[in-house]
Design an enzyme around this catalytic site. Structure first.
Site, PDB file in Angstrom:
ATOM      1  N   ALA A 142       0.830  -1.207   0.000  1.00 18.31           N
ATOM      2  CA  ALA A 142       0.000   0.000   0.000  1.00 18.31           C
ATOM      3  C   ALA A 142       0.865   1.257   0.000  1.00 18.31           C
ATOM      4  O   ALA A 142       0.548   2.235  -0.682  1.00 18.31           O
ATOM      5  CB  ALA A 142      -0.932  -0.008   1.209  1.00 18.31           C
ATOM      6  N   THR A 172       2.343   1.674  -3.549  1.00 19.85           N
ATOM      7  CA  THR A 172       1.297   2.112  -4.467  1.00 19.85           C
ATOM      8  C   THR A 172       0.953   3.583  -4.237  1.00 19.85           C
ATOM      9  O   THR A 172       0.799   4.352  -5.191  1.00 19.85           O
ATOM     10  CB  THR A 172       0.036   1.246  -4.300  1.00 19.85           C
ATOM     11  N   ASP A 173       0.834   3.978  -2.983  1.00 21.65           N
ATOM     12  CA  ASP A 173       0.539   5.371  -2.674  1.00 21.65           C
ATOM     13  C   ASP A 173       1.728   6.265  -3.018  1.00 21.65           C
ATOM     14  O   ASP A 173       1.535   7.421  -3.412  1.00 21.65           O
ATOM     15  CB  ASP A 173       0.179   5.502  -1.205  1.00 21.65           C
ATOM     16  N   GLY A 174       2.928   5.755  -2.896  1.00 18.76           N
ATOM     17  CA  GLY A 174       4.114   6.525  -3.267  1.00 18.76           C
ATOM     18  C   GLY A 174       4.138   6.853  -4.744  1.00 18.76           C
ATOM     19  O   GLY A 174       4.542   7.951  -5.148  1.00 18.76           O
TER      20      GLY A 174
END
Length: 79
Positions: free
Chosen positions: A55, A58-60
């Site tokens: 997560a 992916t958010d990075g």
């Protein structure tokens, strides 16, 4: 400046597509995390660690795309 400037549209698409992909990716990973936890409750710690790692990556990617889009919006390198 004459003509149609498509830079704001490109920035909006860059940020919007990255946000959509990030949300879908984290949602699918969360779904699989809950499914794996329900099947094998003894692996919660291992699965939770991997879930937060994926997560975060992916958010990075979304944060990097947002930064690049805002950089293009404020300091137009193509103009």
């Amino acid at each position: 400046m004459t003509g149609f400037n498509i830079l704001p549209l490109a920035v909006a698409l860059l940020i919007g597509v990255a946000a959509l992909g990030s949300c879908l990716g984290i949602g699918l990973v969360g779904q699989k995390f809950l499914e794996g936890t329900a099947r094998q409750p003894e692996l919660v710690d291992t699965l939770q660690t991997k879930f937060f790692l994926v997560a975060g990556v992916t958010d990075g990617a979304f944060i990097i795309a947002t930064g690049i889009g805002l950089w293009f919006a404020t300091a137009n390198p193509f103009g």
